[in-house]
Design an enzyme around this catalytic site. Structure first.
Site, PDB file in Angstrom:
ATOM      1  N   LYS A 135      17.488 -48.584  68.696  1.00  0.00           N
ATOM      2  CA  LYS A 135      17.123 -48.734  70.107  1.00  0.00           C
ATOM      3  C   LYS A 135      16.847 -50.204  70.401  1.00  0.00           C
ATOM      4  CE  LYS A 135      13.314 -49.371  70.911  1.00  0.00           C
ATOM      5  NZ  LYS A 135      11.948 -49.850  71.116  1.00  0.00           N
TER       6      LYS A 135
ATOM      7  N   PRO B 214      15.794 -51.825  60.413  1.00  0.00           N
ATOM      8  CA  PRO B 214      14.483 -52.301  59.951  1.00  0.00           C
ATOM      9  C   PRO B 214      13.350 -51.526  60.614  1.00  0.00           C
ATOM     10  CG  PRO B 214      15.905 -54.153  60.517  1.00  0.00           C
ATOM     11  CD  PRO B 214      16.608 -52.914  60.990  1.00  0.00           C
ATOM     12  N   ILE B 215      12.271 -51.298  59.874  1.00  0.00           N
ATOM     13  CA  ILE B 215      11.128 -50.573  60.432  1.00  0.00           C
ATOM     14  C   ILE B 215      10.097 -51.562  60.976  1.00  0.00           C
ATOM     15  CG2 ILE B 215      11.494 -48.647  58.845  1.00  0.00           C
ATOM     16  CD1 ILE B 215       9.031 -49.644  57.291  1.00  0.00           C
TER      17      ILE B 215
ATOM     18  N   GLY C 119      10.655 -53.202  66.354  1.00  0.00           N
ATOM     19  CA  GLY C 119      11.049 -53.133  67.759  1.00  0.00           C
ATOM     20  C   GLY C 119      12.421 -52.558  67.995  1.00  0.00           C
ATOM     21  N   LEU C 120      12.992 -51.903  66.971  1.00  0.00           N
ATOM     22  CA  LEU C 120      14.332 -51.318  67.101  1.00  0.00           C
ATOM     23  C   LEU C 120      14.308 -49.789  67.021  1.00  0.00           C
ATOM     24  CD1 LEU C 120      16.405 -53.848  64.951  1.00  0.00           C
ATOM     25  CD2 LEU C 120      16.240 -53.728  67.449  1.00  0.00           C
TER      26      LEU C 120
ATOM     27  N   SER D 128      13.338 -47.568  64.803  1.00  0.00           N
ATOM     28  CA  SER D 128      13.858 -46.901  63.607  1.00  0.00           C
ATOM     29  C   SER D 128      13.269 -45.506  63.428  1.00  0.00           C
ATOM     30  CB  SER D 128      13.576 -47.752  62.361  1.00  0.00           C
ATOM     31  OG  SER D 128      14.231 -47.238  61.222  1.00  0.00           O
TER      32      SER D 128
ATOM     33  N   SER E 183      11.529 -43.747  65.769  1.00  0.00           N
ATOM     34  CA  SER E 183      11.754 -42.952  66.983  1.00  0.00           C
ATOM     35  C   SER E 183      13.159 -42.369  67.012  1.00  0.00           C
ATOM     36  CB  SER E 183      11.529 -43.815  68.228  1.00  0.00           C
ATOM     37  OG  SER E 183      10.209 -44.287  68.281  1.00  0.00           O
TER      38      SER E 183
ATOM     39  N   ASP F  63       8.844 -43.513  72.510  1.00  0.00           N
ATOM     40  CA  ASP F  63      10.267 -43.869  72.562  1.00  0.00           C
ATOM     41  C   ASP F  63      11.193 -42.709  72.205  1.00  0.00           C
ATOM     42  OD1 ASP F  63       9.606 -46.419  73.278  1.00  0.00           O
ATOM     43  OD2 ASP F  63      10.024 -47.328  71.330  1.00  0.00           O
TER      44      ASP F  63
END
EC number: 2.7.1.148
Length: 288
Positions: A11, A100-101, A104-105, A107, A109, A140
Site C-alpha cells: 500500500k 518491508p514491515i 508505511g507500506l 505490509s 494490513s 488500513d
C-alpha cells in the site's frame, strides 16, 4: 482441505491528511491509497469441518524482523473470520514477506486484507460484516481488502473507489535499511493544526497530479524528526530524471517517487541502489 495462494500488494499513501482526533484517541484522516505489484505471498489452507479452530496458525517467512506468530494482523483476521465460518474448522497461513514491515507500506494490513478477501469469499460472508472485521483488525485493512486505488476518510472505514486513475503508474520505493517507525508513536506526536477536509468529487479524479501537488503527508515532518534520513531519500528521488512527485508513504519510513516512464523509474532505482547501498530500493508498477 482447501488451499489458496494469494497476493497481498504493498500500500502507498499518495497523500495523507490528519483532519481531526476523536475522544477515543483515534485520528481521522483523508488520503489517496494505491497498491503496487510488489507483494507478499500467502498460502492459506482451510481444514476439514470439525477441525479444532484453536489450532489455527500463522507462519512468517523472509521477514526482516521477528513477528509474533500469535499476535499479528493475520491471526487477528483469521480469528474474527472464524466466528462467521459455516462449520468448525482451522486455518493455517504461511506469509512470504517481500514488503518491508513498519515502513508505511501496509505490509501487515495487506496480509490481513488478503485473508479477509479470501476467506470472506469462501465462506460467503456478507460484505458489511467483512468491512467491520477489516476495520477491527486495523485502520488500513478495509482499503486493503480490494487493493485498488481509493480515497479514504475517517479512521479508514469510508472508502470512495477511484473510477479513472489519471496518474503514471511507474513508481520507485526507497527505505533506509534497519530503520523502522511505529505508527501509533508517529501519530501521537501530531500536535499541530488539523488539515481542512477535502471536498472529494469525480472532478478530482480527472487530474490527480494537480490534487497531489495541492496535498501532502501530514506525518512526514514528524517522521523526519525520528529518522532524518527520510529527507535525504525524498531529495534523492526528486533529483532523478523523469521524477514527477516524491514524498513519504504512511507514517514512514518508506518514500515513493512517481516517474514519467518505466524506463526512467528502472534507471532511477539502479542509480539510487548503487549510490546508496544502505537503502532498500524497488521499482514497481501501481495496480489500477
Amino acid at each position: 482441505m482447501k488451499s489458496f495462494c494469494v497476493k497481498a500488494p504493498a500500500k502507498i499513501n499518495l497523500f495523507l491528511h490528519v483532519v481531526d482526533k476523536k475522544e477515543t484517541g483515534y485520528h481521522l484522516i483523508e488520503g489517496l491509497f494505491v497498491f503496487a505489484n510488489l507483494s507478499n505471498f500467502l498460502e492459506i489452507k482451510v481444514g476439514e469441518k470439525d477441525s479444532r479452530y484453536d489450532n489455527s496458525t500463522v507462519e512468517f517467512i523472509n521477514s526482516e524482523s521477528k513477528i509474533n506468530n500469535q499476535y499479528n494482523t493475520v491471526m487477528k483476521a483469521v480469528n474474527l473470520l472464524l466466528r462467521h465460518a459455516p462449520v468448525r474448522t482451522k486455518v493455517t497461513v504461511k506469509v512470504v514477506k517481500n514488503i518491508p514491515i513498519a515502513a508505511g507500506l501496509g505490509s501487515g494490513s495487506s496480509d490481513a486484507g488478503a485473508v479477509v478477501r479470501t476467506l470472506g469469499k469462501l465462506w460467503e460472508i456478507d460484505r458489511t460484516i467483512l468491512n467491520e472485521i477489516a476495520l477491527n483488525v486495523g485502520a488500513d485493512v478495509p482499503a486493503s481488502v480490494d487493493s485498488k486505488p481509493v480515497f479514504v476518510r475517517g479512521i479508514g472505514e469510508e472508502l470512495c473507489h477511484i473510477k479513472k486513475f489519471s496518474l503514471p503508474t511507474n513508481v520507485v520505493l526507497v527505505k533506509p535499511k534497519k530503520r523502522f517507525l511505529s505508527t501509533p508513536e508517529v501519530f501521537s506526536k501530531h500536535e499541530g493544526k488539523f488539515s481542512e477536509p477535502i471536498k472529494w468529487s469525480d472532478d478530482a479524479e480527472k487530474d490527480l497530479l494537480k490534487l497531489l501537488k495541492e496535498t501532502r503527508n501530514d506525518l512526514q515532518e514528524i517522521a523526519i524528526s525520528f529518522v532524518p534520513e527520510i529527507k535525504d531519500v525524498i531529495s534523492t528521488l526528486e533529483s532523478q530524471e523523469g521524477s514527477i512527485l516524491s514524498r513519504m508513504s504512511g507514517s514512514g519510513v518508506s518514500c515513493f517517487g512517481i516517474f514519467d516512464s518505466e524506463e526512467n523509474a528502472k534507471a532511477a532505482a539502479v542509480n539510487i541502489g548503487k549510490k546508496q547501498p544502505e537503502w532498500w530500493v524497488c521499482d514497481t508498477q501501481l495496480i489500477v
